[in-house]
Write a protein that holds these residues in place. Structure first.
Motif, short mmCIF file in Angstrom:
data_model
loop_
_atom_site.label_atom_id
_atom_site.label_comp_id
_atom_site.label_asym_id
_atom_site.label_seq_id
_atom_site.Cartn_x
_atom_site.Cartn_y
_atom_site.Cartn_z
N GLY A 158 -7.11 11.26 -6.18
CA GLY A 158 -7.86 10.76 -7.33
C GLY A 158 -8.81 9.62 -7.03
N HIS A 159 -9.77 9.42 -7.95
CA HIS A 159 -10.76 8.33 -7.84
C HIS A 159 -10.83 7.53 -9.13
N TYR A 160 -10.83 6.22 -8.97
CA TYR A 160 -11.03 5.24 -10.04
C TYR A 160 -12.47 4.77 -9.92
N VAL A 212 -6.52 12.35 -11.84
CA VAL A 212 -7.35 12.87 -10.77
C VAL A 212 -8.66 12.08 -10.70
N GLU A 213 -9.12 11.63 -11.87
CA GLU A 213 -10.31 10.80 -11.91
C GLU A 213 -10.31 10.02 -13.22
N LYS A 214 -10.68 8.74 -13.11
CA LYS A 214 -10.91 7.92 -14.29
C LYS A 214 -12.26 7.26 -14.10
N VAL A 215 -13.17 7.52 -15.05
CA VAL A 215 -14.51 6.95 -15.00
C VAL A 215 -14.65 6.03 -16.21
N ILE A 216 -14.99 4.78 -15.94
CA ILE A 216 -15.16 3.76 -16.97
C ILE A 216 -16.65 3.43 -17.03
N ARG A 217 -17.31 3.87 -18.08
CA ARG A 217 -18.75 3.61 -18.25
C ARG A 217 -18.90 2.44 -19.22
N LEU A 218 -18.98 1.24 -18.66
CA LEU A 218 -19.17 0.04 -19.48
C LEU A 218 -20.51 0.13 -20.20
N ILE A 236 -7.09 14.70 -15.85
CA ILE A 236 -5.64 14.62 -15.67
C ILE A 236 -5.11 15.98 -15.22
N SER A 237 -4.44 15.98 -14.08
CA SER A 237 -3.81 17.20 -13.58
C SER A 237 -2.44 17.36 -14.23
N ALA A 297 -16.77 -0.10 -8.89
CA ALA A 297 -15.58 0.39 -8.18
C ALA A 297 -15.73 1.88 -7.96
N TYR A 298 -15.33 2.32 -6.79
CA TYR A 298 -15.22 3.74 -6.46
C TYR A 298 -14.04 3.84 -5.49
N ASP A 299 -12.85 3.81 -6.08
CA ASP A 299 -11.63 3.65 -5.29
C ASP A 299 -10.89 4.97 -5.12
N ASP A 300 -10.64 5.31 -3.85
CA ASP A 300 -9.72 6.39 -3.55
C ASP A 300 -8.32 5.78 -3.48
#
Length: 166
Positions: A44-46, A146-152, A136-137, A64-67
């Motif tokens: 997953g990626h944050y 699996v991925e969370k994208v936060i678009r401020l 979400i898997s 942030a682009y965290d594995d």
């Protein structure tokens, strides 16, 4: 009859995803970052992008682009007591709402929502507002991010005081 069954399963999966997102928000407000790490699928990626329209996070600049490795390092910094963000971390209360099922499959769901965070630190409150996308898997039977994208909403402005996970 099969369509009714599929609709019911889709509704139940969507409800489980919303509960999962609320649980994630609670863990972050409690600063229980180690348990938060357990919510993630290893692949997953944050992501907290700067460009409000980007979809190619690997090719653009992000807050942030965290594995998995970077998520663990971020949590280590935040819980070690050695960084300013750890020793004087803001207390947060977040509200996540306006849930929309963007897609679903047998393996998982994509849920879009909105988030408001009030961060309190040194006698001052700061508001952060964002549109979220959670992928979400459900493949293992337990939900995993699996991925969370936060678009401020103010991502292109100079941001400060983000010493916590969004």
């Amino acid at each position: 009859m099969m369509d009714d069954r599929n609709a019911l399963l889709s509704h139940q999966t969507f409800a489980r995803a919303i509960e999962f997102i609320w649980r994630e928000a609670e863990l972050l407000d409690r600063r229980d970052y180690r348990e938060w790490l357990d919510l993630w699928d290893p692949s997953g990626h944050y992501v907290v992008p700067i460009d409000p329209n980007t979809t190619d996070y690997a090719a653009t600049l992000n807050y942030a682009y965290d594995d998995q490795d970077l998520r663990q390092k971020r949590v280590q910094r935040m819980t070690s007591g050695y960084s300013a963000s750890a020793s004087d971390a803001a207390r947060t209360v977040r509200t996540v709402s306006r849930f929309t099922l963007a897609s679903d499959s047998a393996d998982g769901v994509e849920v879009k929502s909105s988030q408001i965070i009030i961060a309190y630190k040194r006698g001052a409150s700061t508001i952060f507002a964002a549109n979220l996308t959670h992928k979400i898997s459900m493949a293992s039977g337990e939900p995993r991010l699996v991925e969370k994208v936060i678009r401020l909403i103010d991502s292109t402005d100079a941001l400060s005081a983000i010493g916590f996970l969004l």
